[in-house]
Design an enzyme around this catalytic site. Structure first.
Site, PDB file in Angstrom:
ATOM      1  N   GLU A  64       1.577   9.805  -2.153  1.00  0.00           N
ATOM      2  CA  GLU A  64       0.591   8.904  -0.906  1.00  0.00           C
ATOM      3  C   GLU A  64       1.310   8.776   0.335  1.00  0.00           C
ATOM      4  OE1 GLU A  64      -2.832   5.735  -2.041  1.00  0.00           O
ATOM      5  OE2 GLU A  64      -0.860   4.901  -1.705  1.00  0.00           O
TER       6      GLU A  64
ATOM      7  N   LYS B  88      -5.678  -4.089  -1.248  1.00  0.00           N
ATOM      8  CA  LYS B  88      -4.976  -4.409  -0.694  1.00  0.00           C
ATOM      9  C   LYS B  88      -5.193  -6.612  -0.093  1.00  0.00           C
ATOM     10  CE  LYS B  88      -4.549   0.045   1.420  1.00  0.00           C
ATOM     11  NZ  LYS B  88      -3.651   0.642   2.292  1.00  0.00           N
TER      12      LYS B  88
ATOM     13  N   GLY C  83      -5.025   5.090   5.424  1.00  0.00           N
ATOM     14  CA  GLY C  83      -5.181   4.361   6.700  1.00  0.00           C
ATOM     15  C   GLY C  83      -5.677   4.973   7.842  1.00  0.00           C
TER      16      GLY C  83
ATOM     17  N   ASN D  98      -7.323   0.831  -4.709  1.00  0.00           N
ATOM     18  CA  ASN D  98      -6.564  -0.330  -3.927  1.00  0.00           C
ATOM     19  C   ASN D  98      -6.745  -1.290  -3.410  1.00  0.00           C
ATOM     20  OD1 ASN D  98      -3.901  -2.544  -2.783  1.00  0.00           O
ATOM     21  ND2 ASN D  98      -3.554  -0.205  -2.085  1.00  0.00           N
TER      22      ASN D  98
ATOM     23  N   HIS E 105       4.453   1.025  -3.137  1.00  0.00           N
ATOM     24  CA  HIS E 105       2.766   1.304  -2.215  1.00  0.00           C
ATOM     25  C   HIS E 105       3.884   1.050  -0.963  1.00  0.00           C
ATOM     26  CE1 HIS E 105      -0.206   1.047   0.542  1.00  0.00           C
ATOM     27  NE2 HIS E 105      -1.009   1.446  -0.798  1.00  0.00           N
TER      28      HIS E 105
ATOM     29  N   GLU F 206       3.389   0.388   2.138  1.00  0.00           N
ATOM     30  CA  GLU F 206       3.149  -0.743   1.889  1.00  0.00           C
ATOM     31  C   GLU F 206       4.512  -1.797   2.472  1.00  0.00           C
ATOM     32  OE1 GLU F 206      -1.177  -1.374   2.537  1.00  0.00           O
ATOM     33  OE2 GLU F 206      -1.204   0.779   3.584  1.00  0.00           O
TER      34      GLU F 206
ATOM     35  N   SER G  88      -6.469   7.904   2.692  1.00  0.00           N
ATOM     36  CA  SER G  88      -7.853   8.454   3.575  1.00  0.00           C
ATOM     37  C   SER G  88      -8.600   9.131   2.712  1.00  0.00           C
ATOM     38  CB  SER G  88      -7.410   9.261   4.918  1.00  0.00           C
ATOM     39  OG  SER G  88      -6.778   8.057   5.467  1.00  0.00           O
TER      40      SER G  88
END
Ligand code: PGA
Length: 248
Positions: free
Chosen positions: A163, A11, A169, A9, A93, A95, A208
């Site tokens: 996730e 992003k 991250g 991904n 996701h 985010e 991660s």
């Protein structure tokens, strides 16, 4: 046997110069023993799709709109992703859920649109740190799984990505026991809802993942691959993760 999947991904990263990273991956993993997927920014789907025509590499989007077309400035329909050469789309996701207020009901509607466009939906779910600390993890992820995944989903059209929000991250990774506990709960939820086909859904871990921790994560039962952010941007970082999955 579930075929494993290594998904990247990107992003909001990547321009034309990043095409070389994907070409390096294709050259390094000519005949990959796992499915490979890169989800670049939408601007790069066509270019990467064309550049990888002769390779098993799949290209996907990072989001789509629930409608097929219309007055939605800035949004992209699932059919447009498919038209550009995408075969998959990441949905829900964390985010997107955090930055754009997406709910599981929104993700459900987008998954139906993705399936209509013959895209495989990679549906993301995961708990926040506060939810984990409150002991709510399994309730949160099974509710997200239930509410985000349409009844019509099958193991061919849908991939689940667990996730944990706090692991994305951050360099923080759950313990292998914590990953195993969630993946086992998701497997039970899938088989109780989808019967035998529930056993065939791929469940990815994301958050991660890097070359140094991939092998131990891939050894956890019911981890069928990874959704990788930061470490998917450079071939030299993503390649060891692909190799670890091939050897798992
Ligand atoms: P990360 O992101 O690998 O950079 O933690 C994973 C993701 O958001 O899919």
């Amino acid at each position: 046997m579930r075929r494993k999947l290594a998904a990247g991904n990107w992003k909001m990263n990547g321009t034309l110069t990043s095409v070389t990273e994907v070409m390096t991956l294709c050259a390094t993993h000519k005949d990959p023993g796992v499915d490979l997927l890169i989800c670049p920014p939408a601007t790069m789907i066509r270019t990467l799709g064309t550049a990888t025509t002769d390779h098993a590499m799949h290209i996907g989007g990072q989001d789509c709109h629930a409608q097929a077309s219309g007055a939605h400035t800035g949004d992209i329909a699932a059919r447009m992703l498919a038209d550009a050469g995408a075969t998959h789309v990441i949905l829900g996701h964390s985010e997107r859920r955090a930055d754009h207020g997406e709910t599981s009901a929104d993700v459900h509607a987008k998954a139906l649109a993705a399936h209509d466009a013959n895209l495989t939906a990679v549906i993301c779910i995961g708990e926040t740190l506060a939810q984990r600390e409150a002991g709510e993890t399994l309730d949160v992820v099974t509710a997200q799984l239930h509410d985000s995944t349409p009844d019509s989903a099958t193991s061919d059209t849908t991939v689940i990505a667990y996730e944990p929000v706090w692991a994305i991250g951050t360099g923080k990774v759950p313990t292998l026991e914590q990953i195993g506990e969630v993946h086992a709960a998701l497997r039970i939820a899938l088989t109780s809802r989808f019967g035998q086909d529930g056993d065939a859904f791929r469940i990815l871990y994301g958050g991660s993942v890097k070359g140094s921790n991939a092998a131990e994560i891939f050894a956890v039962p019911d981890v069928d691959g990874a959704l990788v952010g930061g470490a998917s941007l450079k071939a030299e970082d993503f390649s060891p993760i692909i190799t670890a999955l091939e050897n798992a």
